[in-house]
Design an enzyme around this catalytic site. Structure first.
Site, PDB file in Angstrom:
ATOM      1  CE  LYS A  14      22.362  17.687   7.695  1.00 44.14           C
ATOM      2  NZ  LYS A  14      21.866  17.144   8.956  1.00 44.14           N
ATOM      3  NE  ARG A  40      16.699  17.211  14.489  1.00 44.46           N
ATOM      4  CZ  ARG A  40      17.661  17.344  13.584  1.00 44.46           C
ATOM      5  NH1 ARG A  40      17.680  18.394  12.794  1.00 44.46           N
ATOM      6  NH2 ARG A  40      18.604  16.421  13.459  1.00 44.46           N
TER       7      ARG A  40
HETATM    8  C1  LIG Z   1      22.874  17.181   9.787  1.00 47.43           C
HETATM    9  C2  LIG Z   1      23.059  16.290  10.927  1.00 47.43           C
HETATM   10  C3  LIG Z   1      24.318  16.186  11.521  1.00 47.43           C
HETATM   11  C4  LIG Z   1      25.507  17.013  11.062  1.00 47.43           C
HETATM   12  O1  LIG Z   1      25.364  18.310  11.579  1.00 47.43           O
HETATM   13  P1  LIG Z   1      26.401  19.490  11.257  1.00 47.43           P
HETATM   14  O2  LIG Z   1      25.953  20.604  12.110  1.00 47.43           O
HETATM   15  O3  LIG Z   1      26.294  19.787   9.805  1.00 47.43           O
HETATM   16  O4  LIG Z   1      27.741  19.014  11.631  1.00 47.43           O
HETATM   17  C5  LIG Z   1      24.464  15.309  12.579  1.00 47.43           C
HETATM   18  N1  LIG Z   1      23.418  14.562  13.010  1.00 47.43           N
HETATM   19  C6  LIG Z   1      22.194  14.646  12.471  1.00 47.43           C
HETATM   20  C7  LIG Z   1      21.096  13.795  13.014  1.00 47.43           C
HETATM   21  C8  LIG Z   1      21.968  15.510  11.409  1.00 47.43           C
HETATM   22  O5  LIG Z   1      20.754  15.581  10.857  1.00 47.43           O
END
Ligand SMILES: *Cc1c(COP(=O)(O)O)cnc(C)c1O
Length: 360
Positions: free
Chosen positions: A39, A134
């Site tokens: 992402k 969160r």
């Molecule tokens: C972005 C995201 C991840 C991945 O996190 P990283 O720190 O980039 O490995 C995992 N779970 C959710 C819900 C996220 O939004």
């Protein structure tokens, strides 16, 4: 390669491939499936494809638009939508997303209703907040809420539970909070009578795997930053067995000068409403690069060259003090940087930054 256009991100797909191979091996050895997350690259399909082809079992993204883009480029899924969905995006999402993370009964029911209408079998992972504050149902009443949702679903499957740490509270994954998750899993499994997937972590949780501290029962990791950048912002480390040279930002020098270190004149605020502070260090060597706040997070730029100190960025200009550098800089030279996660996110989002694959 387009040599004419700066700033640009140089993307090394071989290093990204090698990162994902290592992460997926670590996960698979521990019975964990890997959701690869690109992402931060805003749906760059070559990066996503590399991640999927080198060991990720699924692809995750927080933005439906990115998932649709990857889908349309022919990058194979399955796709997991990482951000708990907006009700308004569900009618479109149902055609592209295979696994939804949810935290609200009404969202789960709406997915159920729409999926039934179009007869598409999607799956739901219910998020539990183990302390980071969160998304997710608060862990103390997770079992009741999730069991209730399970009973009311008429078409889609409650595939599992998940959690997220390190995002708002900066809460680190620990044996304690991961055990809360696996305890809840056991309780819900007893009620529903089948095995649940447990989506336990992001990049910051890799450390627990490395140290063999992850409680049994976690069966899925969602990893982005570690694969794409080789870093772990929450855990505050470069991951030693991964490469940090996957993405390099290049920007071009448009002014080389010597100026005082303290401005001349009455001082207000800068272009972003910040009050600047200055230390008198005499006359300094400086360069200006054609890149700015619109394209990067200046405090997330790490110059590859020694002796460069980033002083400031406005929307379109980055000022760097080069007095401590051995090198002489001239207009037209290119300066190279590593980027933090936040900086890479902004650089990929900026339409003014070229994205260049260096090996294909
Ligand atoms: C972005 C995201 C991840 C991945 O996190 P990283 O720190 O980039 O490995 C995992 N779970 C959710 C819900 C996220 O939004």
């Amino acid at each position: 390669m387009n040599h004419l256009s700066f700033p640009r991100i140089l993307i090394d797909l071989d290093l990204i491939a090698s990162n994902v191979q290592k992460v997926s091996q670590l996960c698979h050895e521990n019975g964990i499936e890997l959701v690869g997350v690109a992402k931060v690259t805003v749906g760059n399909f070559e990066i996503a494809r590399t991640i999927r082809q080198n060991g990720a079992d699924k692809l995750g993204d927080s933005r439906l638009k990115n998932i649709i883009k990857l889908h349309n480029e022919g990058v194979p899924g399955p796709y997991q939508l990482l951000r708990i969905p907006m009700l308004s995006e569900l009618p479109l999402a149902i055609g592209y997303v295979d696994e939804f993370l949810v935290s609200m009964p009404e969202t789960a029911y709406e997915i159920d209703r729409i999926a039934k209408t179009v007869q598409r079998n999607v799956e739901i992972i219910y998020m539990i907040d183990v302390g980071d504050l969160r998304e997710g149902v608060w862990f103390e009443h997770a079992v009741e809420e999730i069991y209730e949702v399970h009973k009311n679903l008429t078409f889609v499957n409650l595939k599992g539970i998940g959690t997220n740490v390190g995002c708002y509270g900066g809460v680190l994954p620990t044996v304690e909070n991961m055990t809360i998750l696996t305890r809840i899993k056991n309780e819900i499994e007893n009620l529903v009578g089948y095995e649940l997937l447990v989506s336990g972590g992001s990049t910051v949780t890799l450390k627990m795997l490395e140290e063999n501290k992850l409680p049994k029962g976690v069966t899925q990791f969602r990893i982005g930053e570690g694969i794409v950048l080789g870093t772990d912002a929450t855990g505050d480390r470069d991951i030693p067995y991964l490469s940090q040279d996957t993405l390099i930002l290049e920007a071009e020098i448009i002014e080389v000068d010597q100026k005082p270190s303290v401005p001349v004149g009455e001082i207000g605020k800068d272009a972003f409403g910040r009050t600047p502070h200055f230390e008198d260090r005499g006359i300094r060597n400086r360069i200006i690069l054609a890149v700015g706040e619109q394209d990067v997070k200046p405090d997330g730029l790490k110059p590859l060259e020694a002796g460069l100190e980033i002083l400031h960025a406005s929307s379109d200009h980055l000022i760097i003090d080069t007095t401590e550098s051995e090198k002489t800089f001239k207009v037209g030279d290119i300066v190279r940087f590593r980027m933090s996660y936040g900086c890479a996110l902004r650089a990929f989002t900026s339409p003014h930054v070229e994205k260049v694959i260096v090996n294909r």
